[in-house]
Design a protein around this motif. Structure first.
Motif, mmCIF file in Angstrom:
data_model
loop_
_atom_site.group_PDB
_atom_site.id
_atom_site.type_symbol
_atom_site.label_atom_id
_atom_site.label_comp_id
_atom_site.label_asym_id
_atom_site.label_seq_id
_atom_site.Cartn_x
_atom_site.Cartn_y
_atom_site.Cartn_z
ATOM 1 N N PRO A 186 -24.142 -7.529 30.967
ATOM 2 C CA PRO A 186 -25.118 -7.860 29.917
ATOM 3 C C PRO A 186 -26.512 -8.029 30.529
ATOM 4 O O PRO A 186 -26.650 -8.464 31.664
ATOM 5 C CB PRO A 186 -24.606 -9.198 29.360
ATOM 6 N N LEU A 190 -28.417 -11.481 26.835
ATOM 7 C CA LEU A 190 -28.420 -12.836 27.393
ATOM 8 C C LEU A 190 -29.844 -13.368 27.574
ATOM 9 O O LEU A 190 -30.139 -14.508 27.214
ATOM 10 C CB LEU A 190 -27.707 -12.858 28.742
ATOM 11 N N VAL A 238 -20.733 -7.291 22.333
ATOM 12 C CA VAL A 238 -21.079 -8.705 22.165
ATOM 13 C C VAL A 238 -19.840 -9.589 22.241
ATOM 14 O O VAL A 238 -19.938 -10.781 22.544
ATOM 15 C CB VAL A 238 -21.820 -8.933 20.835
ATOM 16 N N VAL A 241 -19.548 -11.182 25.638
ATOM 17 C CA VAL A 241 -20.411 -12.346 25.830
ATOM 18 C C VAL A 241 -19.792 -13.577 25.176
ATOM 19 O O VAL A 241 -19.745 -14.665 25.774
ATOM 20 C CB VAL A 241 -21.813 -12.071 25.260
ATOM 21 N N ILE A 245 -18.592 -15.150 28.612
ATOM 22 C CA ILE A 245 -19.768 -15.802 29.179
ATOM 23 C C ILE A 245 -20.097 -17.116 28.490
ATOM 24 O O ILE A 245 -20.415 -18.115 29.144
ATOM 25 C CB ILE A 245 -20.971 -14.844 29.147
ATOM 26 N N GLN A 246 -19.998 -17.147 27.169
ATOM 27 C CA GLN A 246 -20.338 -18.366 26.453
ATOM 28 C C GLN A 246 -19.537 -19.577 26.919
ATOM 29 O O GLN A 246 -20.111 -20.674 27.101
ATOM 30 C CB GLN A 246 -20.159 -18.156 24.941
#
Length: 362
Positions: A186, A190, A238, A241, A245-246
């Motif tokens: 990403p 981000l 998305v 993410v 990642i979140q």
């Protein structure tokens, strides 16, 4: 008999949610190959309401997604019509539109780009070529990236093409002369979110990231994500993410500047690690991230043996819209526009749907 020249409008909306990119391009083809003249380029920014709609659409049910698809098609029609009228474009052979990706799970056999309804052709009164990803997924491919065929045909003078958009992706020919391309990590999806917390649409030249401090534990956790160890073909959306990642961000509460600094370091490392090319490779860089001078400096630090060539502003901003104009043109010519070596599909194919006014053709 196939034409040798096409005058086309190309449209792209990326995951960074900057807006809708439009180009007017003349594409020429002869026995030596393809060439282009990028005549007009414009970005229509999304309103705050539309950015929120698109950002949160991943959680909608089918009925709500269908409504959003119709609403977005109407929005695109207004944007495209205004672009044609305001630029007095008298000759438009057809319009090629990517739409906007809401769902992308090729591993589960589906991908969804809204704004690709037959209604679009009727509203703008032009032939439309769109919905380029679905067929590739049905053929077992990732449905992405699709731009590499354009990299091969239009930018063959470079060893590789690197795009720094919502996600970073790279495209190049391997030793067997197959085009290889895949998503690296990403990027603006981000960075822009943290810039938004500072009241900015994006981090100009990466100055806020440069002012921050890298969080080593978060950096190590990001670099350890399973995706980076996978071999191509592979692609990101998305969903990656949100699911990967979140949760890490929730474990490391930082200032926006420190998040930005950590993300830039992570991106530079993953891009450098992901690009496996001979020394002195000449790499064309496009996408909004190319303007992030701090990111480019960190990338040059980790990949010092390569020559990164940032394209001119028009091409940096509109390369993907340009190539989707080419993809649609290849579809009209019934020529390959999706490479199995890139997406992992069963075979090379000509992807997309053609909508004539009142006359859809699959």
């Amino acid at each position: 008999m196939k034409n040798s020249q096409y005058r086309v409008v190309g449209i792209m909306s990326g995951t960074s949610l900057d807006g809708v990119d439009l180009v007017y391009v003349t594409l020429n083809v002869n026995e030596k190959g393809w060439s282009f003249e990028l005549e007009k380029g414009q970005t229509i920014s999304y309103s705050a309401a539309w950015r929120t709609k698109l950002k949160t659409a991943i959680g909608l049910n089918k009925e709500a997604l269908d409504r959003l698809d119709e609403e977005y098609t109407l929005l695109l029609a207004d944007i495209i019509t205004a672009f044609i009228q305001e630029n007095a474009l008298e000759t438009v052979d057809f319009v090629c539109s990517h739409g906007h990706t809401i769902l992308h799970r090729p591993d589960l056999g589906y991908t969804l780009q809204i704004g690709n309804l037959p209604l679009l052709a009727d509203l703008i009164q032009h032939k439309v070529i769109c919905d380029f990803r679905v067929q590739d997924v049905l053929l077992g491919g990732q449905g992405a990236p699709l731009v590499p065929i354009g990299d091969r045909l239009l930018f063959g003078d470079y060893t590789a093409c690197l795009n720094l958009g919502g996600f970073a992706n790279v495209s190049y020919e391997n030793a067997l002369h197959y085009r290889i391309a895949f998503d690296l990590c990403p990027v603006n999806v981000l960075l822009n979110e943290q810039a938004n917390k500072l009241g900015l649409l994006y981090d100009p030249e990466g100055s806020r990231a440069q002012a921050g401090t890298v969080c080593q534990p978060l950096l190590e956790a990001l670099n350890a994500l399973e995706y980076y160890a996978k071999t191509p073909p592979k692609s990101l959306g998305v969903e990656f993410v949100a699911s990967n990642i979140q949760p890490l961000l929730e474990l490391h509460v930082l200032s926006p500047e420190d998040y930005l600094a950590t993300f830039v370091e992570h991106m530079a490392i993953q891009i450098a690690n992901g690009i496996q090319l001979p020394k002195q490779a000449k790499i064309l860089v496009t996408g909004g991230g190319a303007f992030n001078t701090y990111l480019m400096s960190r990338l040059s630090f980790y990949a010092s043996s390569y020559e990164f060539v940032v394209a001119d502003d028009l091409l940096v901003n509109y390369k993907e819209a340009l190539i989707f104009a080419l993809l649609g043109t290849l579809k009209v010519r019934d020529e390959v526009n999706a490479l199995a070596s890139v997406t992992g599909a069963q075979y090379d194919h000509s992807s997309g749907v053609i909508y004539d006014i009142f006359d859809p053709v699959w």
